[in-house]
Design an enzyme around this catalytic site. Structure first.
Site, mmCIF file in Angstrom:
data_model
loop_
_atom_site.group_PDB
_atom_site.id
_atom_site.type_symbol
_atom_site.label_atom_id
_atom_site.label_comp_id
_atom_site.label_asym_id
_atom_site.label_seq_id
_atom_site.Cartn_x
_atom_site.Cartn_y
_atom_site.Cartn_z
ATOM 1 N N ASP A 11 -0.408 -4.406 -3.799
ATOM 2 C CA ASP A 11 -1.426 -3.348 -3.934
ATOM 3 C C ASP A 11 -0.803 -1.974 -3.710
ATOM 4 O O ASP A 11 -1.385 -1.112 -3.030
ATOM 5 C CB ASP A 11 -2.554 -3.567 -2.913
ATOM 6 N N ASP A 53 0.829 -1.218 0.000
ATOM 7 C CA ASP A 53 0.000 0.000 0.000
ATOM 8 C C ASP A 53 0.860 1.263 0.000
ATOM 9 O O ASP A 53 0.553 2.240 0.706
ATOM 10 C CB ASP A 53 -0.949 0.002 1.206
#
Length: 340
Positions: A186, A165
């Site tokens: 991600d 992230d």
């Protein structure tokens, strides 16, 4: 690097970067609207004590609430160990270093994606230039380097690094130009509408990682990520994206893809129902990872007409809000510069 296409990409990218840095103190780098952005209040951050502030956060804090003037915070080279927040009531701020290799903002916090960021932007009309923004928490969990939860934010020549992230591209319209973004899981996520132009995306995933996790929740939301003229490299294998939201939307266009991209290209995150609602498109990409012959059946190879809306700054409304580099600097009667 052996192909002629890659050589052309590298040569063009070198010229672009050289042009951007050469014009750092001299000329505009973005389209502007009718607002006069020729001048800005100058605040200097210098750890040696020769500026107006020693800490970046102190300079931000000095900007008055409900600010209506352009403020340029010039950060002198150094490593700034700070957890920074640009509050929602302080728009029109630019924070600029000289080069990301010499102006580094670093922290090492993990856990909640909204609490862990090294750098959080909540104010509209924000610009960052030539900074490294890193989260050194490591690979043990979520650790955001940059959170952007504001409308009309632009990043030029920045290096943004973490593992999971890395970039929480949360809400609003955003523009990333010539940035380097690194992570494994991600590492570009959120529900903003964002254009990544001429950026270098580097995956640290050894296997089954995903570059994007876009969170568009309904067909009525005008959000999504577009990567235009970018470069993707990495150390293992990774997917181009997986759906955080049921209507996740990501497009890669005119982008070099190294062999790091898995042949199937995209991952459904274990939910086949999202095959019908996601919008994952590719347009005239090149390199060993750009072969679409083995892509999942629910992704799209875009035609010229289908790709056209994703190939300009119109998708983020950028022609109305991206602003030029200030040509004049001034002192302010409302911001009291005091050394900290």
């Amino acid at each position: 690097m052996g192909s002629s296409a890659m050589k052309i990409y590298s040569y063009v990218n070198i010229l672009l970067v050289a042009f951007v840095f050469a014009s750092f103190m001299a000329m505009a780098t973005a389209t502007t609207n009718s607002t006069d952005t020729a001048s800005a209040i100058l605040l200097r951050v210098d750890q040696s004590g020769k500026g107006d502030f020693k800490k970046i956060q102190d300079a931000i804090d000095a900007v008055p609430s409900n600010n209506k003037e352009f403020v340029f915070i010039w950060v002198k080279p150094g490593t700034y160990r700070e957890k920074i927040v640009v509050p929602a009531d302080k728009p029109f701020i630019t924070i600029s270093g000289t080069a990301p290799s010499t102006t580094i903002i670093t922290w090492g916090d993990g856990g909640d994606i909204f609490e862990s960021p090294t750098f959080t932007v909540l104010a509209s009309d924000f610009v960052a230039r030539y900074l490294t923004i890193e989260n050194t928490f490591g690979s043990a969990g979520k650790a955001v380097a940059l959170r952007v939860s504001a409308n009309r934010a632009a990043f030029y020549g920045c290096k943004i690094t973490s593992y999971q992230d890395t970039l929480l591209d949360d809400t609003g319209s955003h523009y990333y130009s010539n940035c380097y973004i690194e992570g494994a899981t991600d590492f570009i996520c959120g529900n903003a509408v964002s254009l990544f132009e001429r950026c270098h995306i580097h995956s640290l995933s050894k296997v089954n990682g995903s570059i994007t996790a876009q969170r568009r929740m309904s067909p009525s939301e005008n959000t999504g990520f577009t990567f235009l003229g970018c470069k993707i490299s990495g150390v293992g294998t990774a997917a181009l994206g997986r759906p955080w939201g049921a209507y996740s939307r990501v497009v890669y266009a005119l982008t070099y893809m190294s062999g790091v991209i898995a042949p199937q290209g995209w991952d459904s995150w274990g939910d086949q129902n999202k095959h019908r609602t996601t919008y994952y498109g590719e347009y005239k990409n090149y390199g060993p990872g750009a072969d679409t012959s083995k892509r999942v059946g629910w992704s799209y190879k875009l035609s010229n007409d289908e790709a056209a809306p994703f190939l300009t700054k119109d998708m983020i409304g950028g022609n109305d809000w991206l602003r030029s580099f200030p040509k004049k600097f001034k002192k302010s009667s409302t911001i009291v510069a005091g050394k900290s």
